[in-house]
Motif scaffolding. Structure first.
Motif, PDB file in Angstrom:
ATOM      1  N   VAL A 371      18.883 -40.307   1.393  1.00 22.85           N
ATOM      2  CA  VAL A 371      20.261 -40.791   1.163  1.00 22.85           C
ATOM      3  C   VAL A 371      21.188 -40.230   2.241  1.00 22.85           C
ATOM      4  CG1 VAL A 371      22.243 -40.632  -0.416  1.00 22.85           C
ATOM      5  CG2 VAL A 371      19.962 -41.151  -1.324  1.00 22.85           C
ATOM      6  N   LEU A 372      21.017 -38.928   2.523  1.00 28.86           N
ATOM      7  CA  LEU A 372      21.836 -38.284   3.552  1.00 28.86           C
ATOM      8  C   LEU A 372      21.664 -39.000   4.897  1.00 28.86           C
ATOM      9  CD1 LEU A 372      23.611 -35.776   4.353  1.00 28.86           C
ATOM     10  CD2 LEU A 372      21.465 -34.607   4.923  1.00 28.86           C
ATOM     11  N   ILE A 407      22.132 -36.875  -6.571  1.00 24.69           N
ATOM     12  CA  ILE A 407      20.781 -37.422  -6.755  1.00 24.69           C
ATOM     13  C   ILE A 407      20.152 -36.615  -7.896  1.00 24.69           C
ATOM     14  CG2 ILE A 407      18.484 -37.698  -5.674  1.00 24.69           C
ATOM     15  CD1 ILE A 407      21.526 -37.443  -3.480  1.00 24.69           C
ATOM     16  N   ASP A 408      19.759 -37.276  -8.993  1.00 26.60           N
ATOM     17  CA  ASP A 408      19.201 -36.547 -10.132  1.00 26.60           C
ATOM     18  C   ASP A 408      17.785 -37.052 -10.422  1.00 26.60           C
ATOM     19  OD1 ASP A 408      19.530 -38.960 -11.407  1.00 26.60           O
ATOM     20  OD2 ASP A 408      21.439 -38.401 -12.326  1.00 26.60           O
ATOM     21  N   PHE A 409      17.206 -36.556 -11.528  1.00 27.24           N
ATOM     22  CA  PHE A 409      15.811 -36.930 -11.803  1.00 27.24           C
ATOM     23  C   PHE A 409      15.683 -38.407 -12.166  1.00 27.24           C
ATOM     24  CE2 PHE A 409      15.904 -32.340 -12.124  1.00 27.24           C
ATOM     25  CZ  PHE A 409      14.847 -32.025 -11.282  1.00 27.24           C
ATOM     26  N   ASP A 415      16.174 -45.604  -8.815  1.00 28.69           N
ATOM     27  CA  ASP A 415      16.696 -45.824  -7.450  1.00 28.69           C
ATOM     28  C   ASP A 415      18.209 -45.967  -7.428  1.00 28.69           C
ATOM     29  OD1 ASP A 415      14.377 -45.653  -5.907  1.00 28.69           O
ATOM     30  OD2 ASP A 415      13.805 -47.720  -6.429  1.00 28.69           O
ATOM     31  N   ALA A 416      18.866 -45.140  -8.234  1.00 27.17           N
ATOM     32  CA  ALA A 416      20.332 -45.173  -8.276  1.00 27.17           C
ATOM     33  C   ALA A 416      20.848 -43.735  -8.208  1.00 27.17           C
ATOM     34  CB  ALA A 416      20.806 -45.861  -9.555  1.00 27.17           C
ATOM     35  N   GLN A 427      32.879 -40.867 -12.673  1.00 24.72           N
ATOM     36  CA  GLN A 427      31.536 -41.004 -12.105  1.00 24.72           C
ATOM     37  C   GLN A 427      30.970 -42.380 -12.419  1.00 24.72           C
ATOM     38  OE1 GLN A 427      29.048 -37.798 -13.430  1.00 24.72           O
ATOM     39  NE2 GLN A 427      30.578 -36.240 -12.958  1.00 24.72           N
ATOM     40  N   VAL A 428      30.376 -43.005 -11.413  1.00 27.35           N
ATOM     41  CA  VAL A 428      29.729 -44.297 -11.663  1.00 27.35           C
ATOM     42  C   VAL A 428      28.322 -44.273 -11.062  1.00 27.35           C
ATOM     43  CG1 VAL A 428      31.843 -45.704 -11.772  1.00 27.35           C
ATOM     44  CG2 VAL A 428      30.715 -45.357  -9.580  1.00 27.35           C
ATOM     45  N   ARG A 429      27.455 -45.018 -11.691  1.00 28.49           N
ATOM     46  CA  ARG A 429      26.062 -45.108 -11.218  1.00 28.49           C
ATOM     47  C   ARG A 429      25.971 -46.258 -10.219  1.00 28.49           C
ATOM     48  NH1 ARG A 429      22.369 -41.152 -11.556  1.00 28.49           N
ATOM     49  NH2 ARG A 429      20.259 -41.991 -11.585  1.00 28.49           N
ATOM     50  N   VAL A 430      25.377 -45.990  -9.069  1.00 25.83           N
ATOM     51  CA  VAL A 430      25.313 -47.009  -8.016  1.00 25.83           C
ATOM     52  C   VAL A 430      23.874 -47.085  -7.494  1.00 25.83           C
ATOM     53  CG1 VAL A 430      26.142 -47.595  -5.693  1.00 25.83           C
ATOM     54  CG2 VAL A 430      27.703 -46.524  -7.311  1.00 25.83           C
ATOM     55  N   PRO A 431      23.294 -48.297  -7.386  1.00 26.38           N
ATOM     56  CA  PRO A 431      21.949 -48.414  -6.802  1.00 26.38           C
ATOM     57  C   PRO A 431      21.967 -47.910  -5.359  1.00 26.38           C
ATOM     58  CG  PRO A 431      22.718 -50.529  -7.668  1.00 26.38           C
ATOM     59  CD  PRO A 431      23.870 -49.594  -7.751  1.00 26.38           C
ATOM     60  N   ILE A 432      20.911 -47.189  -4.959  1.00 24.80           N
ATOM     61  CA  ILE A 432      20.886 -46.632  -3.591  1.00 24.80           C
ATOM     62  C   ILE A 432      21.002 -47.769  -2.559  1.00 24.80           C
ATOM     63  CG2 ILE A 432      19.442 -45.402  -1.905  1.00 24.80           C
ATOM     64  CD1 ILE A 432      18.383 -43.721  -4.270  1.00 24.80           C
TER      65      ILE A 432
END
Ligand code: GAP
Length: 448
Positions: A371-372, A407-409, A415-416, A427-432
């Motif tokens: 991701v980085l 990035i969590d488990f 893949d989000a 906080q919102v969940r976003v697909p990578i």
């Protein structure tokens, strides 16, 4: 997914703001006292890992607004060292002085116009006669330290633009109205440097000389007042902390036929961020007379030669960075706990994105680094793996990082990732796969 948080009221106070911002600058690597391990060198500062990012952003945003987005302004990077002839012609050798007095009691030296007749060190009212102290740093170029080798460190970037007027005119085929812009270091041997990086002996300026037909000078002066004032508002200085102040005739510099300052409400009161001056034809005429070169423009259509007048917006990059920091400093509460945050415009923040793997476990590292790597070509990112996620959020808040990506488990399965907003803590969940677009979209929304 990390625990959601929500901020309460803002509880920042202006009274001890300066102390808090200076402390934060040192603790978090924005600005250090220069030569600190040798006891410090008064009035000089070093910009640390975060400060250098932010100062670069200030200068780049100025350049974007003044050069990149225009077709009538070009850039220049002139030398810092120049011969006495430049400063004789500009008037700096004769008039770039401050009135210096010595206290008869404690022998400290002061700028007479800054002390209201009372020695700030001992309270005495007895002083020597004021004498003119030239603020330029004098040095010698070459191996001989004689009069012929004298050179000066520039006290402003402006003269570089005037002495290159013909070079730029001929090489770019620009015609008035057009401008030459420059960002760089300037040096002044200030008698009383003060207030952190507000007044220092070495600092950075962002100046532009706009050459216009004489009859259009007043119109362009007003245009640049408005344009420059809006730049600070657009980058987040609140409108009740910014004002324009027109100079009285008695305050005008030797070259100016009209000046207004953009002022910021510093903790000690209103003070200058930028001066916008109508310099008339003073500089080009002075350099033409001294150098023997014709510094004029030939207007083919009207078949006339004239010396353009100059409108100059002259800002301080380091001083402006300090104003942005002061305006952004905020304290609030999240879930009953105090937090400090810099509500910096994302374009100014040292990092736009904090990339934070929820745990240090090796299982999250490869995805977090992926991701980085995806974000780094587009944003200045910080990668932080140490301590709890709550503490890492606080650390990013304190340096003004607008968005954290966690990035969590679950990320390994869905893949989000979680994107957290600095100001709202939402906080919102976003697909990578959509993360880059999401962050770009947020950045674009700031600039719109
Ligand atoms: N060419 C015109 C000129 O230099 P100035 O008002 O003397 O005008 C322009 O300087 C800006 O440079 C100021 O508004 C301030 O932001 C910055 N500046 C001047 N002296 C400074 C100092 N000693 N330390 C930090 N910034 C300074």
């Amino acid at each position: 997914m990390p625990e959601p948080e929500a901020p309460d009221d803002t509880v920042s106070e202006r009274s001890d703001l300066m102390e808090k911002v200076v402390g934060l600058c040192k603790r978090r690597g924005f600005i250090f006292q220069s030569a600190e391990i040798y006891g410090g060198f008064r009035s000089t500062y070093d910009y640390g890992p975060l400060g250098v990012n932010m100062l670069r952003n200030v200068k780049d945003l100025w350049w974007e607004s003044m050069v990149q987005r225009r077709d009538d302004v070009v850039g220049l990077d002139a030398a810092v060292l120049s011969p006495p002839a430049v400063w004789a012609a500009s008037g700096h050798l004769a008039t770039f002085t401050d009135p210096l007095v010595d206290c008869m009691n404690c022998h400290q030296r002061w700028r007479e116009d800054k002390i209201d007749g009372v020695c700030p060190a001992c309270g005495s009212t007895e002083f020597t006669e004021a004498r003119a102290f030239n603020l330029m740093f004098k040095t010698h170029a070459g191996p001989l330290e004689d009069e012929g080798a004298v050179a000066y460190l520039r006290p402003e970037t402006a003269q570089g633009m005037f002495i290159n007027f013909l070079n730029v005119l001929q090489s770019t085929r620009k015609k008035p109205p057009f401008g030459i812009a420059q960002v760089g270091k300037s040096f002044r041997n200030e008698i009383t440097p003060q207030n952190f990086v507000f007044r220092t002996r070495e600092f950075e300026q962002m100046e532009m000389e706009y050459f216009v037909p004489p009859a259009e000078a007043q119109r362009w002066f007003e245009y640049w007042l408005d344009h420059r004032f809006r730049w600070y508002l657009d980058l987040g200085i609140p409108d009740d902390q910014l004002r324009l102040r027109h100079h009285e005739a008695s305050e005008l510099s030797h070259y100016s036929s009209g000046t207004a300052d953009v002022e910021f409400l510093f903790p000690w009161g209103w003070d200058e961020l930028e001066g916008i001056a109508n310099r008339s034809d003073f500089d080009l005429k002075a350099h033409a007379a001294a150098s023997g070169e014709k510094l004029e423009y030939y207007d083919q259509t009207a078949n006339e030669r004239y010396v353009p007048h100059v409108i100059e917006p002259a800002a301080g990059a380091t001083r402006t960075m300090m104003a942005f920091l002061l305006a952004a400093y905020t304290e609030d509460q999240v879930g009953g706990e105090a937090r400090t945050l810099l509500k910096l415009d994302p374009r100014l923040a040292p990092y736009q994105v904090g990339v934070l793997p929820l745990s240090k476990k090796d299982t999250l590292e490869p995805l977090a680094r992926q991701v980085l790597g995806m974000l780094q070509p587009h944003f200045m990112c910080d990668y932080d793996t140490t301590q709890s996620i709550g503490k890492r959020y606080r650390r990013q808040d304190e340096v003004g990082t607008p968005w954290c990506v966690t990035i969590d488990f679950d990320s390994l399965e869905d893949d989000a990732v979680t994107v957290r907003d600095r100001d709202t803590t939402e906080q919102v969940r976003v697909p990578i796969a959509g993360l880059l677009d999401e962050l770009r979209h947020r950045m674009d929304a700031v600039q719109a």
